[in-house]
Design an enzyme around this catalytic site. Structure first.
Site, PDB file in Angstrom:
ATOM      1  N   LYS A 184       1.363  -1.053   0.158  1.00 19.33           N
ATOM      2  CA  LYS A 184      -0.124   0.305   0.055  1.00 19.33           C
ATOM      3  C   LYS A 184       0.917   1.219  -0.261  1.00 19.33           C
ATOM      4  O   LYS A 184       0.593   2.613  -1.034  1.00 19.33           O
ATOM      5  CB  LYS A 184      -1.066   0.230   1.056  1.00 19.33           C
ATOM      6  CG  LYS A 184      -2.178  -1.151   0.986  1.00 19.33           C
ATOM      7  CD  LYS A 184      -3.287  -0.708   2.403  1.00 19.33           C
ATOM      8  CE  LYS A 184      -4.075  -1.556   2.880  1.00 19.33           C
ATOM      9  NZ  LYS A 184      -4.024  -3.503   2.378  1.00 19.33           N
ATOM     10  N   GLU A 209      -3.229   6.680   7.556  1.00 17.48           N
ATOM     11  CA  GLU A 209      -3.823   7.642   7.994  1.00 17.48           C
ATOM     12  C   GLU A 209      -4.550   8.190   8.398  1.00 17.48           C
ATOM     13  O   GLU A 209      -5.374   7.642   9.048  1.00 17.48           O
ATOM     14  CB  GLU A 209      -5.063   6.990   5.990  1.00 17.48           C
ATOM     15  CG  GLU A 209      -4.183   6.854   4.934  1.00 17.48           C
ATOM     16  CD  GLU A 209      -4.821   6.056   3.726  1.00 17.48           C
ATOM     17  OE1 GLU A 209      -3.603   5.602   2.744  1.00 17.48           O
ATOM     18  OE2 GLU A 209      -5.222   5.500   4.051  1.00 17.48           O
ATOM     19  N   HIS A 256     -14.539  -3.763   8.878  1.00 17.11           N
ATOM     20  CA  HIS A 256     -14.110  -3.194   7.687  1.00 17.11           C
ATOM     21  C   HIS A 256     -13.979  -4.215   6.830  1.00 17.11           C
ATOM     22  O   HIS A 256     -13.096  -4.215   4.948  1.00 17.11           O
ATOM     23  CB  HIS A 256     -11.988  -2.991   7.590  1.00 17.11           C
ATOM     24  CG  HIS A 256     -11.532  -1.988   8.892  1.00 17.11           C
ATOM     25  ND1 HIS A 256     -12.677  -0.434   8.827  1.00 17.11           N
ATOM     26  CD2 HIS A 256     -11.144  -1.765  10.482  1.00 17.11           C
ATOM     27  CE1 HIS A 256     -12.210   0.080   9.895  1.00 17.11           C
ATOM     28  NE2 HIS A 256     -11.422  -1.232  10.861  1.00 17.11           N
ATOM     29  N   ARG A 313      -6.274  -8.026  -8.442  1.00 13.10           N
ATOM     30  CA  ARG A 313      -7.104  -9.846  -9.274  1.00 13.10           C
ATOM     31  C   ARG A 313      -8.879  -9.553  -9.669  1.00 13.10           C
ATOM     32  O   ARG A 313      -8.454  -8.357  -9.101  1.00 13.10           O
ATOM     33  CB  ARG A 313      -7.161 -10.344  -7.446  1.00 13.10           C
ATOM     34  CG  ARG A 313      -7.714  -9.490  -6.354  1.00 13.10           C
ATOM     35  CD  ARG A 313      -6.896 -10.793  -4.786  1.00 13.10           C
ATOM     36  NE  ARG A 313      -7.129  -9.452  -4.146  1.00 13.10           N
ATOM     37  CZ  ARG A 313      -8.217  -9.610  -3.143  1.00 13.10           C
ATOM     38  NH1 ARG A 313      -9.668 -10.160  -4.109  1.00 13.10           N
ATOM     39  NH2 ARG A 313      -8.879  -8.664  -2.085  1.00 13.10           N
TER      40      ARG A 313
END
Length: 675
Positions: free
Chosen positions: A116, A200, A235, A300
């Protein structure tokens, strides 16, 4: 086109790929673990190869064995599905080195987008907006804590190599950061073998909107519009729909072109998803003010790809196979059209009322709505299980995906509720009724979407009952009476349970329990029909129901008439447990045999495992004094961590396991004694 492919996955995605391959005349090879020896995906493929033990690490992640299986069976290509090895660059490279086609993007694209932090730096150079955060390589805990303080709370800690909601923690206060970081890193190293994280700013009122992209070996890339995946728990996505409600044409084009640019930047080939977090500063009713930020790219096929297929009339697995074999994209951007609205519901083995705790068990009853399998249609069910199968603790908790399509969103919502009502699952906890309640909340029905929808609507979603308990008891008694008539022998009057009496009215009594409350039901056979009375048992007994009662049997259901209200019900009984399904929902209760009834009291001071899994850590030692609600242990099951809390004040008398131990459901982990 390929002659034979190996599917390096399990469950519904393996069945999905096999179905498309069969339609294209391609033979398939399945791989399976010890736990999956009799699984559906093994049966639907032409061949099957055993690759190891129960856990993914022992089987589906053993890529050397998978490559050897492909070579031994003469497969030309390997389809990785999603999860497991689908985003493993080393596996993609190994396939190429072994002369096998990896049905996915090149290893270089997986590497570029796999981490990420690295992908965000790449997108920053490309000018794609990013959420404020820290994506650096320095992972010193003190630095990470200071960066979180700099960004401002709440912040989101995310595993850099993560996905599927694993290795993510929301931190509301600075003093909670260190514990959350450690938990996130433990989960990340267990799931991905990499404990690096990024931090973040946690965007307020965020929507999760992703763009489906597809590239071919000729260098062309298209986007197949967007999906809204904002409804989440832990999440992880619960409901997905396409197109995103409230999306403007301008924003759709802007996000789609940004996603294509991101894919081209890494030389992308095959199916991929570029995920964005979308801020709604002007509120739910002002889509023109929405702003989007790059979140990550999943290299994917996604679990939710069927909703894209439903609105575009495509088969994305077929596209994968064609592109991997060297063919160009089947359609250009101009040829892709968006039609109708589609919604996907993930059917999971879990208990929503207990923090979505994953469930294991036996699918004793698994009755599906009238639907097609792996096709574009109004109702579709993608699954990798059959009635009689078991859901094990070794893999994720998803049982199936239910996908519906309508001309409008309202039509799709109505169709989804009807299909969920027809989905009967008995044998383990599941989220079907929770899903029905979710789509009926004002937030979802009115498309006021963000990732906090579930906690915002909690009062309507959790610990709900579909009807008064008297209805369930009446249905259970109707089922009993009908079964007695079915088993009665013709010509033998003594086998009939019709309560015939030479004199006086007959009465029968039934005992039930539900949610620790006992009920007694009195059924009276009167001259004008049956009469039912239900009361609670105990010192303060209360009447639950009192009125006329009748039923009639159809081919597969009962027509229940209770106090002039008629309902069609399906009743399933296993031992003493009775499950009742009707249009309004599902309920269960226990029939009590007075001859077997006993007053058993749970031993106090015991703390047991709520599910099969692994002990990750104990946060206390023998002799420690603890307070009610204090964290005592951490368990891992179905790829998620669960914290065990103290039910009361006390002193830890003994730890009965060690970190790393596998434990069964109900195993005593530690004991508490009074201070």
């Amino acid at each position: 086109m390929f002659h034979k492919i190996l599917i390096a996955n399990r469950g519904e995605i393996a069945c999905r790929v096999a179905a498309t391959a069969r339609r294209l005349g391609i033979q398939t090879v399945a791989v399976y673990s010890d736990a999956d020896a009799k699984a559906k995906h093994v049966q639907v493929c032409d061949e099957a190869v055993h690759v190891g033990g129960n856990t993914p690490k022992e089987s589906y992640l053993q890529w050397q064995r998978i490559i050897a299986a492909a070579q031994a069976t003469g497969a030309e290509a390997i389809h990785p599905g999603y999860g497991f090895l689908s985003e493993n660059e080393d596996f993609a490279k190994a396939c190429s080195e072994a002369g096998l086609v990896f049905i996915g993007p090149p290893a270089s694209a997986i590497q570029a987008m796999g981490l990420k932090a690295e992908s965000k730096r790449l997108m920053e150079k490309a000018g794609v907006p990013l959420v404020p955060g820290y994506h650096g390589k320095d992972q010193d805990p003190v630095l990470l804590h200071s960066e979180a303080d700099r960004i401002g709370y709440p912040v989101l800690i995310k595993a850099s190599a993560g996905g599927g909601g694993k290795g993510m923690r929301i931190v509301e206060r600075s003093e909670d950061f260190s514990a959350a970081l450690q938990s996130c890193q433990r989960e990340a190293i267990n799931s991905f073998g990499d404990d690096n994280v990024l931090i973040e700013k946690y965007v307020q009122r965020p929507r999760h909107i992703e763009i489906q992209v597809f590239g071919d070996q000729q260098g062309d890339v298209v986007y197949l519009f967007e999906r809204d995946c904002s409804v989440q728990r832990r999440h992880q996505k619960v409901l997905e729909e396409a197109p995103a409600p409230g999306m403007t044409a301008a924003l759709r084009k802007q996000m789609g072109e940004a996603a294509v640019a991101a894919a081209k930047a890494v030389g992308y080939v095959g199916a991929g998803t570029v995920e964005f977090i979308v801020e709604q500063p002007g509120g739910y009713d002002k889509p023109e003010e929405m702003r989007f930020y790059f979140m990550e790219m999943n290299t994917r096929l996604q679990v939710e790809h069927p909703v894209t297929e439903a609105i575009t009339g495509t088969d994305l697995v077929e596209w994968q196979l064609r592109v991997a074999s060297g063919e160009p994209l089947p359609k250009t951007q101009a040829q892709l059209q968006l039609t109708g609205h589609a919604i996907e519901a993930r059917i999971n083995a879990e208990n929503p009322d207990n923090d979505f705790l994953p469930a294991t068990g036996h699918l004793r009853i698994y009755r599906k709505p009238q639907a097609s399998a792996f096709e574009v249609s109004d109702v579709r069910v993608d699954d990798g299980v059959r009635e009689g199968d078991s859901i094990s603790p070794y893999y994720d908790s998803m049982i199936a995906k239910l996908i519906v399509r309508g001309n409008t969103r309202d039509e799709a919502l109505q169709r989804l509720d009807e299909a969920l009502a027809q989905l009967h699952i008995v044998g383990l906890a599941n989220n079907v009724q929770f899903l029905r309640r979710t789509i009926k909340t004002p937030s979802f029905a009115q498309a006021k979407l963000d990732t906090a929808l579930i906690p915002r609507e909690a009062e309507q979603l959790f610990n709900q009952t579909p009807w008064p308990v008297g209805f369930s008891i009446a249905a259970a008694i109707a089922h009993t009476l009908n079964q007695e008539q079915v088993t009665a022998k013709d010509g033998d009057p003594f086998s009939h349970h019709d309560a015939w009496r030479a004199w006086g009215a007959a009465k029968r009594f039934f005992l039930f329990t539900k949610d620790d409350q006992k009920y007694i039901a009195q059924l009276s056979y009167l001259a004008d029909g049956l009469h039912l009375r239900v009361d609670t048992q105990g010192k303060s007994a209360q009447q639950v129901f009192d009125g006329p009662f009748s039923y009639s049997a159809t081919a597969d259901a009962l027509q229940l008439n209770l106090a002039e209200h008629a309902s069609q019900v399906h009743v399933y009984r296993s031992g003493q447990t009775i499950d009742v399904f009707a249009a309004a929902g599902h309920d269960s209760l226990v029939s009590v045999d007075p001859l077997l009834q006993s007053d058993e009291h749970a031993e106090s001071g015991r703390l047991t495992a709520p599910m099969p899994g692994k002990v990750v850590a104990f946060t206390v030692q023998a002799g420690d004094a603890v307070k009610k609600g204090q964290a005592l242990a951490v368990m891992e099951a179905m790829k998620m961590e669960h914290t065990i809390l103290a039910p009361k004040d006390g002193v830890v008398a003994e730890l009965l396991f060690a970190p790393g131990d596998q434990v069964m459901d109900g195993a005593e982990l530690l004991s508490l004694v009074a201070e």
